[in-house]
Design a protein around this motif. Structure first.
Motif, PDB file in Angstrom:
ATOM      1  N   UNK A   1       0.803  -1.223   0.000  1.00  0.00           N
ATOM      2  CA  UNK A   1       0.000   0.000   0.000  1.00  0.00           C
ATOM      3  C   UNK A   1       0.840   1.280   0.000  1.00  0.00           C
ATOM      4  N   UNK A   2       1.888   1.417   0.829  1.00  0.00           N
ATOM      5  CA  UNK A   2       2.645   2.680   0.808  1.00  0.00           C
ATOM      6  C   UNK A   2       3.230   2.990  -0.566  1.00  0.00           C
ATOM      7  N   UNK A   3       3.660   1.942  -1.292  1.00  0.00           N
ATOM      8  CA  UNK A   3       4.183   2.175  -2.633  1.00  0.00           C
ATOM      9  C   UNK A   3       3.063   2.602  -3.577  1.00  0.00           C
ATOM     10  N   UNK A   4       1.875   2.012  -3.408  1.00  0.00           N
ATOM     11  CA  UNK A   4       0.739   2.429  -4.235  1.00  0.00           C
ATOM     12  C   UNK A   4       0.392   3.895  -3.953  1.00  0.00           C
ATOM     13  N   UNK A   5       0.515   4.292  -2.697  1.00  0.00           N
ATOM     14  CA  UNK A   5       0.246   5.689  -2.352  1.00  0.00           C
ATOM     15  C   UNK A   5       1.251   6.614  -3.027  1.00  0.00           C
ATOM     16  N   UNK A   6       2.505   6.187  -3.089  1.00  0.00           N
ATOM     17  CA  UNK A   6       3.520   7.010  -3.750  1.00  0.00           C
ATOM     18  C   UNK A   6       3.227   7.127  -5.242  1.00  0.00           C
ATOM     19  N   UNK A   7       2.815   6.035  -5.871  1.00  0.00           N
ATOM     20  CA  UNK A   7       2.441   6.072  -7.290  1.00  0.00           C
ATOM     21  C   UNK A   7       1.254   7.022  -7.478  1.00  0.00           C
ATOM     22  N   UNK A   8       0.275   6.954  -6.564  1.00  0.00           N
ATOM     23  CA  UNK A   8      -0.915   7.807  -6.664  1.00  0.00           C
ATOM     24  C   UNK A   8      -0.546   9.281  -6.562  1.00  0.00           C
ATOM     25  N   UNK A   9       0.414   9.623  -5.698  1.00  0.00           N
ATOM     26  CA  UNK A   9       0.858  11.011  -5.585  1.00  0.00           C
ATOM     27  C   UNK A   9       1.455  11.475  -6.917  1.00  0.00           C
ATOM     28  N   UNK A  10       2.256  10.626  -7.545  1.00  0.00           N
ATOM     29  CA  UNK A  10       2.809  10.969  -8.853  1.00  0.00           C
ATOM     30  C   UNK A  10       1.729  11.158  -9.902  1.00  0.00           C
ATOM     31  N   UNK A  11       0.688  10.320  -9.848  1.00  0.00           N
ATOM     32  CA  UNK A  11      -0.429  10.456 -10.780  1.00  0.00           C
ATOM     33  C   UNK A  11      -1.139  11.793 -10.577  1.00  0.00           C
ATOM     34  N   UNK A  12      -1.325  12.198  -9.320  1.00  0.00           N
ATOM     35  CA  UNK A  12      -1.965  13.482  -9.038  1.00  0.00           C
ATOM     36  C   UNK A  12      -1.089  14.644  -9.513  1.00  0.00           C
ATOM     37  N   UNK A  13       0.220  14.512  -9.392  1.00  0.00           N
ATOM     38  CA  UNK A  13       1.126  15.543  -9.905  1.00  0.00           C
ATOM     39  C   UNK A  13       1.044  15.617 -11.426  1.00  0.00           C
ATOM     40  N   UNK A  14       0.884  14.468 -12.074  1.00  0.00           N
ATOM     41  CA  UNK A  14       0.721  14.442 -13.526  1.00  0.00           C
ATOM     42  C   UNK A  14      -0.561  15.171 -13.930  1.00  0.00           C
ATOM     43  N   UNK A  15      -1.628  15.019 -13.140  1.00  0.00           N
ATOM     44  CA  UNK A  15      -2.874  15.734 -13.432  1.00  0.00           C
ATOM     45  C   UNK A  15      -2.674  17.247 -13.322  1.00  0.00           C
ATOM     46  N   UNK A  16      -1.863  17.682 -12.355  1.00  0.00           N
ATOM     47  CA  UNK A  16      -1.551  19.113 -12.251  1.00  0.00           C
ATOM     48  C   UNK A  16      -0.846  19.597 -13.504  1.00  0.00           C
ATOM     49  N   UNK A  17       0.030  18.749 -14.042  1.00  0.00           N
ATOM     50  CA  UNK A  17       0.752  19.090 -15.268  1.00  0.00           C
ATOM     51  C   UNK A  17      -0.210  19.200 -16.454  1.00  0.00           C
ATOM     52  N   UNK A  18      -1.235  18.345 -16.484  1.00  0.00           N
ATOM     53  CA  UNK A  18      -2.196  18.373 -17.583  1.00  0.00           C
ATOM     54  C   UNK A  18      -3.152  19.555 -17.477  1.00  0.00           C
ATOM     55  N   UNK A  19      -3.356  20.038 -16.262  1.00  0.00           N
ATOM     56  CA  UNK A  19      -4.350  21.090 -16.033  1.00  0.00           C
ATOM     57  C   UNK A  19      -3.662  22.444 -16.094  1.00  0.00           C
ATOM     58  N   UNK A  20      -3.821  23.153 -17.207  1.00  0.00           N
ATOM     59  CA  UNK A  20      -3.201  24.464 -17.406  1.00  0.00           C
ATOM     60  C   UNK A  20      -1.672  24.380 -17.271  1.00  0.00           C
TER      61      UNK A  20
END
Length: 422
Positions: A259-278
């Protein structure tokens, strides 16, 4: 007494004996049915494989154009003369888009090549259509303007585009002689028609996408396949749609990272969404939201495994503008970029029903909640479910979008920022 015992035994076994022929027949039928089903699956596998996997056609077409001097690129010599680009596992999901796992210069790479419309006259077709621009006599300034115009049409009219044009021209001049030959210009122009290749350039700054390593014409190489979610890496692509969702989720938990590694992957995914948004080069939409595209490095940093379903906002709006519709299903770009249908005007509206973040949070409900620490689970569930309710035009939800994303990312970071998972 003995006679009575024999009579009792005979009467007890006779019904079973009477059923034996029927049981044998049933077993024989099931065996025949199993063999038939297995044979059919083998046939489908090999027939679909031969249809989907045509890397030899890619090599033939590209190298033919290279040897004629029509195209060039940083990997043309390795691909066509030295044969040091090794094609290995076929990953293609559509006949017109060839995708292979390969080896080049000692590293694993992904090879991508388009062969739409391949037939007896495929080579002349590509020469006349795909590699038709620019023409002889085009100056460097004219080609720069052509490239800028293409980027504006694809990404929108953004002040940052001249910088991206500079990156494109630097990639085209792979031999670094400060000149652009006609073959180099034709090659990079054809490559820019591949939206994914353009997005790899536009989104490479944050490191959440694979690096573009080289090209020959419109064939290009990227970094090798990152690790992926359990169902993406452990199951054949053709099998995943056939399995129940509950089974895929179970496989994710059994075979995926802790789970902690999945959480780290999820944080990266959320950062990628910030990159896609404006981001620097505009706004982008995820138009196929699936865990199959959630990859990660050996250190569990997020990597997007496929950009085929990432679409620039300008492209989505162009698709929707003036489009006739009866219901919102008629206003769908890709798999799940859906806009509302104005039933009075019978035309699609320009804003999507769900922002990227809402769709990703639906994925994270299944990806993060199972196995989450007990103390964290109620708050994590609440924030994810709140996130999935985001809807409406991007301009109206922008502030709430940023706030929800920031809270969710902060919650995960606080849980994993200490110790071996930081």
């Amino acid at each position: 007494m003995e006679r009575d015992r024999r009579c009792l035994t005979a009467s007890a076994t006779s019904p079973l004996q009477g059923r034996l022929p029927g049981l044998r027949l049933c077993c024989a039928f099931l065996l025949w049915l199993s063999v038939l089903a297995a044979s059919w699956m083998v046939y489908l596998h090999y027939s679909s494989h031969s249809e989907l996997c045509r890397g030899h056609v890619c090599r033939l077409l590209i190298c033919d154009q290279y040897r004629k001097g029509i195209i060039s690129g940083s990997i043309c010599r390795d691909l066509c003369d030295l044969h040091t680009v090794e094609w290995r596992t076929c990953l293609s999901l559509a006949p017109g888009q060839q995708v292979y796992l390969g080896l080049w210069q000692g590293q694993e790479v992904i090879i991508k090549c388009g062969i739409e419309g391949v037939g007896p006259d495929a080579v002349p077709l590509r020469e006349l259509v795909l590699f038709d621009k620019p023409t002889r006599g085009t100056s460097m300034k004219e080609f720069r303007d052509m490239t800028l115009g293409l980027l504006k049409a694809t990404l929108g009219d953004l002040p940052s585009l001249p910088e991206l044009v500079g990156q494109v021209l630097a990639m085209a001049d792979f031999n670094e002689d400060s000149r652009l030959s006609l073959a180099e210009a034709k090659s990079v122009w054809a490559l820019l028609q591949r939206t994914e290749a353009l997005l790899l350039l536009a989104l490479q700054e944050k490191g959440h996408t694979a690096r573009l390593l080289g090209h020959c014409g419109d064939l290009y190489l990227t970094e090798g396949r990152p690790h992926g979610s359990a169902q993406a890496t452990m199951l054949p692509a053709g099998l995943r749609p056939l399995l129940p969702t509950a089974l895929l989720h179970a496989l994710q938990q059994w075979l995926g990272p802790a789970w902690p590694w999945r959480a780290k992957v999820a944080v990266g995914l959320l950062e990628f969404l910030e990159e896609l948004f404006h981001g620097t080069y505009g706004t982008f939409y995820l138009c196929e939201t699936t865990l199959a595209h959630v990859g990660y490095t050996a250190g569990y940093s997020f990597k997007m495994t496929d950009l085929q379903q990432v679409a620039p906002e300008a492209a989505v709006r162009r698709f929707l503008q003036g489009r006739r519709c009866e219901h919102s299903g008629d206003c769908t770009y890709g798999r799940d970029c859906r806009a509302p249908c104005d039933r009075l005007m019978r035309q699609c509206k320009g804003d999507l029903l769900q922002p990227n973040l809402a769709k990703v949070c639906e994925l994270l409900l299944d990806y993060l909640l199972p196995g989450a620490p007990a103390a964290l689970r109620p708050e994590l569930s609440r924030q994810l479910r709140t996130c999935t309710t985001l809807s409406g035009p991007a301009g109206q939800v922008e502030a709430r979008h940023a706030l929800v994303l920031s809270h969710l990312k902060g919650l995960l970071w606080r849980e994993i920022s200490y110790g071996q998972y930081s």
